[in-house]
Design a protein around this motif. Structure first.
Motif, PDB file in Angstrom:
ATOM      1  N   VAL A 335      -0.433 -17.209  94.872  1.00 49.57           N
ATOM      2  CA  VAL A 335      -1.042 -16.057  94.201  1.00 49.57           C
ATOM      3  C   VAL A 335      -1.509 -16.507  92.820  1.00 49.57           C
ATOM      4  O   VAL A 335      -0.743 -17.117  92.077  1.00 49.57           O
ATOM      5  CB  VAL A 335      -0.041 -14.888  94.044  1.00 49.57           C
ATOM      6  N   PHE A 336      -2.766 -16.209  92.497  1.00 51.12           N
ATOM      7  CA  PHE A 336      -3.255 -16.521  91.153  1.00 51.12           C
ATOM      8  C   PHE A 336      -3.727 -15.247  90.466  1.00 51.12           C
ATOM      9  O   PHE A 336      -4.055 -14.249  91.118  1.00 51.12           O
ATOM     10  CB  PHE A 336      -4.393 -17.554  91.195  1.00 51.12           C
ATOM     11  N   THR A 337      -3.722 -15.273  89.141  1.00 52.68           N
ATOM     12  CA  THR A 337      -4.298 -14.190  88.347  1.00 52.68           C
ATOM     13  C   THR A 337      -5.308 -14.810  87.383  1.00 52.68           C
ATOM     14  O   THR A 337      -5.320 -16.020  87.169  1.00 52.68           O
ATOM     15  CB  THR A 337      -3.224 -13.423  87.552  1.00 52.68           C
ATOM     16  N   ALA A 338      -6.160 -13.985  86.829  1.00 50.13           N
ATOM     17  CA  ALA A 338      -7.195 -14.487  85.939  1.00 50.13           C
ATOM     18  C   ALA A 338      -7.575 -13.421  84.929  1.00 50.13           C
ATOM     19  O   ALA A 338      -7.276 -12.230  85.101  1.00 50.13           O
ATOM     20  CB  ALA A 338      -8.421 -14.929  86.742  1.00 50.13           C
ATOM     21  N   TYR A 339      -8.244 -13.858  83.881  1.00 50.95           N
ATOM     22  CA  TYR A 339      -8.739 -12.969  82.832  1.00 50.95           C
ATOM     23  C   TYR A 339     -10.164 -13.379  82.507  1.00 50.95           C
ATOM     24  O   TYR A 339     -10.487 -14.569  82.424  1.00 50.95           O
ATOM     25  CB  TYR A 339      -7.856 -13.085  81.589  1.00 50.95           C
ATOM     26  N   GLY A 340     -11.020 -12.394  82.358  1.00 49.94           N
ATOM     27  CA  GLY A 340     -12.392 -12.693  81.993  1.00 49.94           C
ATOM     28  C   GLY A 340     -13.160 -11.435  81.647  1.00 49.94           C
ATOM     29  O   GLY A 340     -12.652 -10.319  81.772  1.00 49.94           O
ATOM     30  N   LEU A 341     -14.374 -11.635  81.183  1.00 52.32           N
ATOM     31  CA  LEU A 341     -15.277 -10.547  80.839  1.00 52.32           C
ATOM     32  C   LEU A 341     -16.618 -10.835  81.507  1.00 52.32           C
ATOM     33  O   LEU A 341     -16.917 -11.980  81.842  1.00 52.32           O
ATOM     34  CB  LEU A 341     -15.504 -10.451  79.325  1.00 52.32           C
ATOM     35  N   THR A 342     -17.437  -9.823  81.666  1.00 51.33           N
ATOM     36  CA  THR A 342     -18.788 -10.070  82.151  1.00 51.33           C
ATOM     37  C   THR A 342     -19.498 -11.033  81.204  1.00 51.33           C
ATOM     38  O   THR A 342     -20.235 -11.930  81.632  1.00 51.33           O
ATOM     39  CB  THR A 342     -19.574  -8.754  82.264  1.00 51.33           C
ATOM     40  N   GLU A 343     -19.252 -10.869  79.897  1.00 49.58           N
ATOM     41  CA  GLU A 343     -19.882 -11.732  78.890  1.00 49.58           C
ATOM     42  C   GLU A 343     -19.410 -13.181  78.967  1.00 49.58           C
ATOM     43  O   GLU A 343     -20.059 -14.073  78.425  1.00 49.58           O
ATOM     44  CB  GLU A 343     -19.604 -11.185  77.489  1.00 49.58           C
ATOM     45  N   SER A 344     -18.269 -13.416  79.636  1.00 47.17           N
ATOM     46  CA  SER A 344     -17.771 -14.790  79.801  1.00 47.17           C
ATOM     47  C   SER A 344     -18.069 -15.296  81.210  1.00 47.17           C
ATOM     48  O   SER A 344     -17.362 -16.164  81.723  1.00 47.17           O
ATOM     49  CB  SER A 344     -16.266 -14.852  79.522  1.00 47.17           C
ATOM     50  N   ILE A 345     -19.119 -14.766  81.821  1.00 44.07           N
ATOM     51  CA  ILE A 345     -19.514 -15.112  83.194  1.00 44.07           C
ATOM     52  C   ILE A 345     -18.353 -14.851  84.147  1.00 44.07           C
ATOM     53  O   ILE A 345     -18.258 -15.432  85.229  1.00 44.07           O
ATOM     54  CB  ILE A 345     -20.029 -16.570  83.309  1.00 44.07           C
ATOM     55  N   GLY A 346     -17.444 -13.959  83.712  1.00 46.08           N
ATOM     56  CA  GLY A 346     -16.373 -13.491  84.582  1.00 46.08           C
ATOM     57  C   GLY A 346     -15.041 -14.182  84.420  1.00 46.08           C
ATOM     58  O   GLY A 346     -14.027 -13.664  84.888  1.00 46.08           O
ATOM     59  N   VAL A 347     -15.017 -15.372  83.794  1.00 40.42           N
ATOM     60  CA  VAL A 347     -13.757 -16.125  83.737  1.00 40.42           C
ATOM     61  C   VAL A 347     -13.514 -16.694  82.343  1.00 40.42           C
ATOM     62  O   VAL A 347     -14.418 -17.273  81.740  1.00 40.42           O
ATOM     63  CB  VAL A 347     -13.758 -17.310  84.731  1.00 40.42           C
ATOM     64  N   VAL A 348     -12.291 -16.533  81.854  1.00 40.16           N
ATOM     65  CA  VAL A 348     -11.837 -17.209  80.643  1.00 40.16           C
ATOM     66  C   VAL A 348     -10.622 -18.077  80.975  1.00 40.16           C
ATOM     67  O   VAL A 348     -10.564 -19.247  80.625  1.00 40.16           O
ATOM     68  CB  VAL A 348     -11.479 -16.202  79.529  1.00 40.16           C
ATOM     69  N   THR A 349      -9.657 -17.469  81.663  1.00 41.13           N
ATOM     70  CA  THR A 349      -8.413 -18.179  81.990  1.00 41.13           C
ATOM     71  C   THR A 349      -8.038 -17.931  83.449  1.00 41.13           C
ATOM     72  O   THR A 349      -8.465 -16.954  84.062  1.00 41.13           O
ATOM     73  CB  THR A 349      -7.241 -17.691  81.117  1.00 41.13           C
ATOM     74  N   VAL A 350      -7.207 -18.831  83.969  1.00 31.52           N
ATOM     75  CA  VAL A 350      -6.622 -18.666  85.304  1.00 31.52           C
ATOM     76  C   VAL A 350      -5.160 -19.070  85.227  1.00 31.52           C
ATOM     77  O   VAL A 350      -4.824 -20.105  84.642  1.00 31.52           O
ATOM     78  CB  VAL A 350      -7.339 -19.536  86.359  1.00 31.52           C
ATOM     79  N   CYS A 351      -4.293 -18.249  85.828  1.00 31.71           N
ATOM     80  CA  CYS A 351      -2.888 -18.621  85.988  1.00 31.71           C
ATOM     81  C   CYS A 351      -2.760 -19.184  87.397  1.00 31.71           C
ATOM     82  O   CYS A 351      -3.083 -18.501  88.374  1.00 31.71           O
ATOM     83  CB  CYS A 351      -1.978 -17.403  85.804  1.00 31.71           C
ATOM     84  N   PRO A 352      -2.364 -20.439  87.541  1.00 32.37           N
ATOM     85  CA  PRO A 352      -2.489 -21.140  88.818  1.00 32.37           C
ATOM     86  C   PRO A 352      -1.664 -20.524  89.945  1.00 32.37           C
ATOM     87  O   PRO A 352      -0.653 -19.858  89.715  1.00 32.37           O
ATOM     88  CB  PRO A 352      -2.006 -22.561  88.485  1.00 32.37           C
TER      89      PRO A 352
END
Length: 539
Positions: A335-352
């Motif tokens: 299971v992974f989680t992630a954080y992002g914004l539309t302005e960041s093309i959807g992705v900033v970080t990922v928790c593996p």
């Protein structure tokens, strides 16, 4: 682009890196012609067949007068036709403007008007709503719109009487365009040209179009796919709306990059999803936490879910208990989680995917490779590790800017190229990011961003509302929902139910306040700004 990912996209050192989405489609058809690109209840296509279907759309688009750089809206539910149409328009050099099916006619018309869309691809009907009729009744003139293209096989009265002089219910016959014209048009697509404009609302309430290029879309989601361990021949159930980055880029584009199989689902239904997971041997499933909560509540004991390997979620707080239940009750090991914004093309970080449940719940992971995250105070000075401040970032995942809004762009991308997210967080010495607060008033309803200023702007059109402030309040299923604090026009109590019902016709469902409470006045500071902290915490 990092050499590792250029090789994974372009096919190794013997070939040039693939740097546009149309080139990626052609590359996959050439190298993996018999691999299954799309499967599921809507039909099956190999990568070779997908490329052929995409080429047919491109020829039809050229025949219909779609030029390189034209904006084309897509306002339709997830489907094979959505995928083929979007990729075909991109190959014609068009810029996609995906539009959520949750939006009502006026909201969609505003996006089409702001983007200057030359065409819109939609459906006659979805969930009992007539989409051409909603546009026709919106009151927007839509001066740039020349083509309304139906992706389903029916035409209603609204479509037949659509008031556009050159309206075409379907694309022009592509047979009049020779195949070499398609190859020529596709070859002219520049990696730095804008591939799509995804609209997101700002705190002012006005929609803002986020500009992203072909190259950065491929680079960001090649990196993302690598971190989350998406693999060739994975079978990915695409539940997230294609109008959103999660469905379009972390779905369609990621599958093309990894030669994974796409299984589109028109709308999420827990029982239907469980049936598809079993029958299609789904290995990857991603969505907001509510999706997994609903699957766990459904009777899943009779389904064979052993094919599931990878689950992804984000967009709201993820309890550790939910992560554990996905792993144990649904049997998904990673299971992974992630954080992002539309302005960041959807992705900033990922928790593996192999992280402990507590880490997945307590943090949003580490920066995407190639991304630099800083935590700064109000003066732009870096704070000490573990101290809170605004999250800013630099890397390939910084948008090219807002559509036709240099002032708004300058407000969020500084002179050094850092994107200011408006979110407050802490960055530990080990690189894990925690989100602690928001500078913006935004709240998240089941994974969808809701912006109070936008909702307030609509509510103030109600004749019985003199003033209003919208805040997010906790909700057990959706994470947060909206509460409207209303000052009634006549000073007396109002009809909460009537206001909510009135809102449903004018706002996407997730934006509609779940509660309406009445007050004599709103607390404001000396500058006239509503002090929303007092509304959230009256004490």
């Amino acid at each position: 682009m990092d050499r590792r990912y250029a090789a994974s996209i372009g096919g190794g050192s013997a070939s040039a890196p693939v740097s546009t989405i149309p080139a990626l489609v052609a590359d996959r058809a050439r190298r993996y012609p018999d691999a299954v690109a799309i499967a599921g209840p809507m039909g099956r296509l190999t990568f070779a067949e997908l490329a052929a279907e995409v080429g047919a759309v491109t020829r039809a688009a050229i025949a219909s007068g779609i030029e390189a750089g034209d904006r084309v809206g897509i306002w339709a539910p997830n489907s094979n036709r959505w995928i083929v149409t979007a990729l075909g328009m991109l190959a014609a050099g068009a810029t996609l403007v995906p539009i959520s099916t949750r939006l009502r006619g006026a909201e969609a018309a505003e996006v089409l008007t702001r983007s200057g869309a030359k065409a819109v691809c939609t459906v006659q009907e979805f969930l009992g709503r007539d989409y051409p009729a909603m546009l026709a009744e919106s009151g927007y003139p839509l001066p740039a719109l020349e083509n309304l293209i139906l992706l389903d096989d029916s035409r209603g009265e609204a479509a037949k009487t659509w008031d556009i002089s050159s309206w075409a219910g379907f694309l022009a016959p592509g047979t009049v365009v020779p195949p070499e014209a398609v190859a020529e048009r596709t070859a002219q697509v520049d990696p730095e040209s804008i591939s799509d404009i995804l609209f997101t609302s700002g705190t002012t309430g006005a929609p803002k179009g986020v500009l992203a290029t072909h190259r950065q879309t491929l680079e960001v989601f090649s990196l993302w796919a690598d971190v989350v361990t998406l693999r060739p021949r994975d079978r990915y159930l695409l539940v997230n709306p294609f109008s959103h980055t999660f469905g379009y880029k972390a779905g369609i584009i990621a599958c093309l990059l990894c030669t994974a199989t796409m299984i589109p689902m028109e709308r999420f239904d827990a029982d239907a999803a469980l049936r598809i997971v079993e029958s299609e041997r789904i290995t990857v499933l991603a969505g907001p936490p509510t999706l997994f909560t609903d699957l766990l509540k459904a009777d899943h004991s009779d389904y064979l879910l052993g094919s599931l390997r990878l689950a992804g979620t984000g967009g709201a707080t993820i309890p550790a208990e939910l992560v554990e239940r996905i792993r144990t009750d649904l049997g998904v090991p990673y299971v992974f989680t992630a954080y992002g914004l539309t302005e960041s093309i959807g992705v900033v970080t990922v928790c593996p995917p192999d992280a402990p449940a507590e880490l997945l719940s307590d943090t949003v992971g580490k920066a995407l490779p190639g991304t630099e995250i800083r935590i700064v105070d109000k003066d732009g000075t870096d704070v000490a590790p573990g101290e809170p401040g605004e999250i800013i970032l630099e890397g390939p995942n910084v948008m090219r800017g807002y559509l036709d809004d240099p002032e708004a762009t300058a407000a969020v991308i500084d002179s050094a190229g850092y994107l200011h997210t408006g979110d407050i967080g802490t960055l530990a010495e080990d690189g894990y990011l925690r989100i602690t607060d928001r500078l913006k008033d935004m709240f998240i309803v089941g994974g969808f961003n809701a912006y109070p200023a936008e909702i307030e702007r609509v509510l103030l059109q109600h004749p019985a509302i003199r003033d209003v402030a919208v805040i997010g309040i906790p909700d057990e299923r959706l994470g947060e929902v909206g509460r409207a604090v209303v000052v009634p026009e006549d000073g007396a109590g109002g009809d909460a139910g009537a206001i909510i019902e009135w809102s449903r016709a004018r706002l996407a469902g997730y934006k509609v306040p779940r509660e309406v409470v009445f007050t004599e006045s709103l607390p404001r500071n000396a500058g006239g700004k509503v002090i929303k902290g007092r509304l959230r915490h009256p004490a």
